[in-house]
Design a protein around this motif. Structure first.
Motif, PDB file in Angstrom:
ATOM      1  N   GLY A   1      40.361  -2.494  42.242  1.00 22.66           N
ATOM      2  CA  GLY A   1      39.704  -1.333  42.008  1.00 22.66           C
ATOM      3  C   GLY A   1      39.312  -0.636  43.506  1.00 22.66           C
ATOM      4  N   MET A   2      38.529   0.157  43.487  1.00 21.14           N
ATOM      5  CA  MET A   2      38.372   1.069  44.743  1.00 21.14           C
ATOM      6  C   MET A   2      36.904   0.467  45.215  1.00 21.14           C
ATOM      7  N   ARG A   3      36.969   0.099  46.369  1.00 24.31           N
ATOM      8  CA  ARG A   3      35.835  -0.787  47.155  1.00 24.31           C
ATOM      9  C   ARG A   3      35.361   0.108  48.288  1.00 24.31           C
ATOM     10  N   GLY A   4      34.333   0.022  48.738  1.00 22.64           N
ATOM     11  CA  GLY A   4      34.014   0.568  50.132  1.00 22.64           C
ATOM     12  C   GLY A   4      32.427   0.290  50.179  1.00 22.64           C
ATOM     13  N   GLU A   5      31.806   1.048  51.376  1.00 28.09           N
ATOM     14  CA  GLU A   5      30.345   1.150  51.642  1.00 28.09           C
ATOM     15  C   GLU A   5      29.722   2.263  50.710  1.00 28.09           C
TER      16      GLU A   5
END
Length: 483
Positions: A9-13
């Motif tokens: 998926g799409m991950r980040g802070e």
């Protein structure tokens, strides 16, 4: 254009592009639009989240965007990743959206999207969503600037709190509607729990059994203890008091020491630890010993083979699974098929070959005849069933699986030339494998994110594999090293 969606998926802070509120809304709007184009009607989307403090506003922003494109949306609230995958299939919905960063710390978050069959969203649709995001944010720059400017007024969510009590048209929100949404969310969670208890665990009684469960202060904090108690176990729950910031912090499947000690202290028959979104599980036997994904696959494969359920006598795992699993399975004439690291690749191979069991050393196990999404609680139920049916303790069921010593060595390189094109490296690698023989294994690959060559060797002697790893590393430094 940089890819925003990875294998998980799409991950980040949370709060920073692409997980700022404005970009998340664009993603929700894009998903609903792309689904509607494919379906010829408005999409239905079900969502859920783990316990991170950012989860609620990210979910709200995503669903707000989806509604703007005409989608019918609903939330199950705090629920596991596989719980959302189940609901997408059972309702049915056209997509299941999970707001979670799995085993990452609370500052991170992510968006994972499932198709109704439990598979992750197809690559083509992910690329379309990425294109919509970049088109609307000027390559991400506009969203980042906008989010930075609005943080002071909007709080950590990037959502203007002055609008928190009005709907998109500016009218006051009917509080009874919020109550109905809360009741609906609770009903969706109960539906998933009923599925686990009445279908997956049908006929399984845990009366007289004690289980210690570490919920990682995550999505399983209420569900896992409730399921085990429902089946009759005496449950000792830890990591079950989420506060928005303590998810995965010193608990869960990344930190097993406390669970190992607690199982022995409680005289429990089993310990189980989940990660933040409970798509994976690791176990502890009554003697306090760790039972990882490899050992779990061994126990489950034996049970399924004995019942004629191990299709083709094959098990799927990744290149990181210990050679001890391969040798143990071979002793029962079971073939181990290896894939790249990632449950996505395990699932692809399961579907390609028709195999009935696959997983990762990390505890992400997939039973494709039950669910195409790895589910830590389904794995727990199936392992407990194996123990009950055999009338044996877990440490007895893991007999026959010997974990071989392993060494990991990284070498910084100046360029990632295919190893087979560097004659000296290729020759050294062949020599290492020949010296290891059939009871050892070499995995040589480049890091996907850093200029590193990664050497992994398994064999019967720790001293020998360390020596072989250093010999191979020396060759790589001499021919490809960064200096």
């Amino acid at each position: 254009m940089k890819k925003l969606f990875g294998t998980d998926g799409m991950r980040g802070e949370a709060g920073r592009f692409p997980l700022d509120a404005a970009t998340v809304r664009i993603a929700g709007r894009s998903l609903a639009k792309r689904l509607a184009e494919r379906l010829g009607r408005a999409a239905r989307i079900v969502a859920g989240r783990d316990t991170r403090e950012s989860g609620e506003w990210i979910e709200s922003a995503f669903l707000e965007g989806a509604r703007a494109s005409g989608a019918r949306v609903e939330s199950a609230g705090v629920i596991t990743t596989p719980g959302v995958a189940y609901l997408a299939r059972a309702l049915p919905a056209d997509a299941g959206v999970v707001i979670s960063a799995s085993h990452n710390p609370f500052q991170d978050n992510g968006i994972k999207i499932f198709a109704p069959d439990g598979r992750k969203l197809d690559d083509a649709t992910e690329r379309l969503i990425e294109a919509d995001i970049y088109a609307a944010t000027d390559g991400g720059a506009h969203a980042s600037e906008e989010n930075s400017e609005s943080k002071a007024a909007s709080g950590p969510s990037g959502v203007d709190k002055s609008k928190a009590e009005v709907d998109e048209g500016g009218a006051e929100v009917d509080e009874s509607g919020a109550e109905e949404d809360a009741l609906r969310s609770a009903a969706l969670r109960v539906r998933y729990l009923d599925y686990l208890g009445e279908e997956v665990a049908a006929g399984l009684s845990l009366n007289g059994m004690s289980v210690v469960v570490d919920c990682a202060n995550g999505a399983a904090s209420e569900l896992a203890p409730a399921l085990l108690a429902r089946l009759g176990a005496r449950v000792v729950a830890t990591g079950d008091a989420p506060d928005g910031r303590n998810i995965n912090r010193g608990c869960g499947s990344l930190y097993m020491d406390d669970l190992q000690r607690r199982v022995v202290e409680e005289g429990a028959q089993l310990g189980v630890a989940y990660d933040g979104d409970a798509d994976r599980s690791l176990f502890v036997d009554a003697r306090g010993r760790l039972v990882d994904g490899d050992a779990t696959l061994w126990v489950l494969a034996k049970r399924m083979q004995g019942r004629g359920e191990l299709a083709g006598d094959r098990v799927v795992a990744t290149v990181m699974s210990n050679i001890g699993l391969e040798l143990a399975l071979r002793s029962r004439r079971v073939e181990l098929l290896r894939t790249d690291v990632g449950d996505k690749y395990v699932l692809e191979e399961l579907l390609r070959t028709g195999a009935a069991l696959g997983g990762e050393q990390s505890g992400h196990i997939i039973f494709p005849r039950t669910s195409l999404a790895g589910d830590g609680m389904i794995t727990t139920v199936n392992l407990l069933r194996a123990m009950r049916e055999a009338g044996r303790a877990l440490d007895e069921l893991t007999e026959g699986f010997e974990r071989y010593p392993q060494v990991l060595t990284n070498v910084r390189v100046r360029e990632k030339v295919p190893f087979e094109e560097v004659a000296e490296v290729a020759r050294a690698a062949r020599d290492v494998q020949a010296r290891l023989g059939e009871r050892g294994r070499l995995l040589l690959r480049y890091s996907g994110t850093e200029p590193l060559a990664r050497i992994m060797i398994e064999g019967q002697s720790q001293e020998e594999i360390e020596r072989l790893a250093e010999e191979l590393a020396a060759v790589i430094r001499r021919t490809l090293g960064a200096g």
